[in-house]
Motif scaffolding. Sequence first.
Motif, PDB file in Angstrom:
ATOM      1  N   GLU A 154      42.927  41.834  41.469  1.00  8.73           N
ATOM      2  CA  GLU A 154      43.430  42.219  42.797  1.00  8.73           C
ATOM      3  C   GLU A 154      43.050  43.656  43.112  1.00  8.73           C
ATOM      4  N   ARG A 155      43.196  44.490  42.093  1.00  4.51           N
ATOM      5  CA  ARG A 155      42.874  45.908  42.273  1.00  4.51           C
ATOM      6  C   ARG A 155      41.374  46.094  42.540  1.00  4.51           C
ATOM      7  N   GLN A 156      40.569  45.318  41.830  1.00  6.46           N
ATOM      8  CA  GLN A 156      39.129  45.392  42.047  1.00  6.46           C
ATOM      9  C   GLN A 156      38.782  44.998  43.483  1.00  6.46           C
ATOM     10  N   LYS A 157      39.467  43.986  43.962  1.00  4.86           N
ATOM     11  CA  LYS A 157      39.227  43.510  45.323  1.00  4.86           C
ATOM     12  C   LYS A 157      39.651  44.574  46.343  1.00  4.86           C
ATOM     13  N   GLN A 158      40.828  45.148  46.098  1.00  3.09           N
ATOM     14  CA  GLN A 158      41.325  46.213  46.990  1.00  3.09           C
ATOM     15  C   GLN A 158      40.326  47.352  47.091  1.00  3.09           C
ATOM     16  N   LEU A 159      39.775  47.735  45.953  1.00  6.08           N
ATOM     17  CA  LEU A 159      38.831  48.858  45.926  1.00  6.08           C
ATOM     18  C   LEU A 159      37.534  48.523  46.650  1.00  6.08           C
ATOM     19  N   GLN A 160      37.126  47.268  46.546  1.00  5.39           N
ATOM     20  CA  GLN A 160      35.909  46.859  47.250  1.00  5.39           C
ATOM     21  C   GLN A 160      36.123  46.951  48.754  1.00  5.39           C
ATOM     22  N   GLU A 161      37.345  46.583  49.159  1.00  3.42           N
ATOM     23  CA  GLU A 161      37.633  46.576  50.598  1.00  3.42           C
ATOM     24  C   GLU A 161      37.889  47.976  51.134  1.00  3.42           C
ATOM     25  N   ALA A 162      38.536  48.836  50.323  1.00  6.48           N
ATOM     26  CA  ALA A 162      38.870  50.188  50.781  1.00  6.48           C
ATOM     27  C   ALA A 162      38.676  51.187  49.655  1.00  6.48           C
ATOM     28  N   PRO A 163      37.426  51.508  49.324  1.00  7.62           N
ATOM     29  CA  PRO A 163      37.164  52.368  48.165  1.00  7.62           C
ATOM     30  C   PRO A 163      37.771  53.761  48.270  1.00  7.62           C
ATOM     31  N   ASP A 164      38.103  54.203  49.499  1.00  4.76           N
ATOM     32  CA  ASP A 164      38.640  55.561  49.650  1.00  4.76           C
ATOM     33  C   ASP A 164      40.112  55.653  49.297  1.00  4.76           C
ATOM     34  N   HIS A 165      40.772  54.516  49.185  1.00  7.48           N
ATOM     35  CA  HIS A 165      42.213  54.552  48.918  1.00  7.48           C
ATOM     36  C   HIS A 165      42.497  54.319  47.446  1.00  7.48           C
ATOM     37  N   ARG A 166      41.735  55.010  46.620  1.00  7.19           N
ATOM     38  CA  ARG A 166      41.840  54.771  45.181  1.00  7.19           C
ATOM     39  C   ARG A 166      43.194  55.161  44.610  1.00  7.19           C
ATOM     40  N   ILE A 167      43.731  56.287  45.049  1.00  2.92           N
ATOM     41  CA  ILE A 167      44.908  56.816  44.394  1.00  2.92           C
ATOM     42  C   ILE A 167      46.215  56.330  45.028  1.00  2.92           C
ATOM     43  N   ALA A 168      46.296  56.461  46.344  1.00  4.09           N
ATOM     44  CA  ALA A 168      47.577  56.184  47.006  1.00  4.09           C
ATOM     45  C   ALA A 168      48.204  54.825  46.703  1.00  4.09           C
ATOM     46  N   PRO A 169      47.463  53.707  46.856  1.00  5.72           N
ATOM     47  CA  PRO A 169      48.150  52.428  46.665  1.00  5.72           C
ATOM     48  C   PRO A 169      48.544  52.192  45.218  1.00  5.72           C
ATOM     49  N   LYS A 170      47.908  52.915  44.296  1.00  6.67           N
ATOM     50  CA  LYS A 170      48.166  52.696  42.882  1.00  6.67           C
ATOM     51  C   LYS A 170      49.639  52.923  42.544  1.00  6.67           C
ATOM     52  N   LYS A 171      50.160  54.077  42.945  1.00  6.08           N
ATOM     53  CA  LYS A 171      51.535  54.411  42.577  1.00  6.08           C
ATOM     54  C   LYS A 171      52.517  53.489  43.272  1.00  6.08           C
ATOM     55  N   GLN A 172      52.244  53.252  44.546  1.00  7.50           N
ATOM     56  CA  GLN A 172      53.125  52.407  45.319  1.00  7.50           C
ATOM     57  C   GLN A 172      53.243  51.014  44.681  1.00  7.50           C
ATOM     58  N   ASN A 173      52.088  50.419  44.365  1.00 11.67           N
ATOM     59  CA  ASN A 173      52.104  49.073  43.804  1.00 11.67           C
ATOM     60  C   ASN A 173      52.735  49.028  42.423  1.00 11.67           C
ATOM     61  N   LEU A 174      52.510  50.090  41.668  1.00 11.01           N
ATOM     62  CA  LEU A 174      53.077  50.120  40.326  1.00 11.01           C
ATOM     63  C   LEU A 174      54.584  50.085  40.368  1.00 11.01           C
ATOM     64  N   SER A 175      55.174  50.926  41.219  1.00 12.93           N
ATOM     65  CA  SER A 175      56.639  50.969  41.244  1.00 12.93           C
ATOM     66  C   SER A 175      57.174  49.637  41.746  1.00 12.93           C
ATOM     67  N   GLU A 176      56.462  49.037  42.700  1.00 20.03           N
ATOM     68  CA  GLU A 176      56.893  47.715  43.177  1.00 20.03           C
ATOM     69  C   GLU A 176      56.917  46.716  42.021  1.00 20.03           C
ATOM     70  N   HIS A 177      55.847  46.792  41.217  1.00 20.63           N
ATOM     71  CA  HIS A 177      55.713  45.830  40.122  1.00 20.63           C
ATOM     72  C   HIS A 177      56.829  45.995  39.087  1.00 20.63           C
ATOM     73  N   PHE A 178      57.086  47.232  38.717  1.00 19.17           N
ATOM     74  CA  PHE A 178      58.017  47.427  37.618  1.00 19.17           C
ATOM     75  C   PHE A 178      59.485  47.346  38.028  1.00 19.17           C
ATOM     76  N   HIS A 179      59.740  47.398  39.328  1.00 18.25           N
ATOM     77  CA  HIS A 179      61.137  47.251  39.732  1.00 18.25           C
ATOM     78  C   HIS A 179      61.484  45.812  40.103  1.00 18.25           C
ATOM     79  N   SER A 180      60.473  44.974  40.193  1.00 19.15           N
ATOM     80  CA  SER A 180      60.781  43.601  40.615  1.00 19.15           C
ATOM     81  C   SER A 180      61.190  42.765  39.420  1.00 19.15           C
TER      82      SER A 180
END
Length: 180
Positions: A154-180
């Motif tokens: 999924e992350r690879q796909k995200q980067l292909q679609e928006a290579p400039d957003h390398r850092i920002a979505p990482k933290k957001q998605n991580l916290s979502e993952h670990f709190h669910s």
Amino acid sequence: MKKQSTRRATKTSSKEDIIQLILADHKPLKKLIKIMKDVDNKSLNERRTAFSEFAPLLMAHANPEEFALYAELKTNSEDMRLEGTEGELEHGLADQLIEETKSTQDATLWSARAKILAEMVEHHIEEEEGEMLPEFKKKSVLEVRIELGKKYLERQKQLQEAPDHRIAPKKQNLSEHFHS
Ligand SMILES: [Fe+2]
Ligand SMILES: [Fe+2]
């Protein structure tokens, strides 16, 4: 019937396993590394071409690897936290060297930088394949590794679609993952 479910439960490998995905992505990187460091037998042009393929390929591998595997090691594995952190730092060093190599005009300096980069990433991959991944395999179950494999893709796909957003979505998605 019973036999079949037992077999499924003891299955230890799958194409969707993050370990298999990582090993598959290492293969083309290793081929390019061989060319980049071979200053005796490969021309500057051949090494430059290999580097221009290597840089985006490493990026497409390293960031999802941090996002899925290293994040898991750092958060959920007390014994492997150090390996996850070390891996992330090495990725940072490789990134830095890639940027420096890209902006190097002098052929000798370029060759030296590309060679150092190639040897560093080669060593990093050897450690992953020889130590980190086998240890992680021992300490994890296939289900978790398939889950992480999905995150990796999924992350690879995200980067292909928006290579400039390398850092920002990482933290957001991580916290979502670990709190669910
Ligand atoms: Fe790595
Ligand atoms: Fe890797």
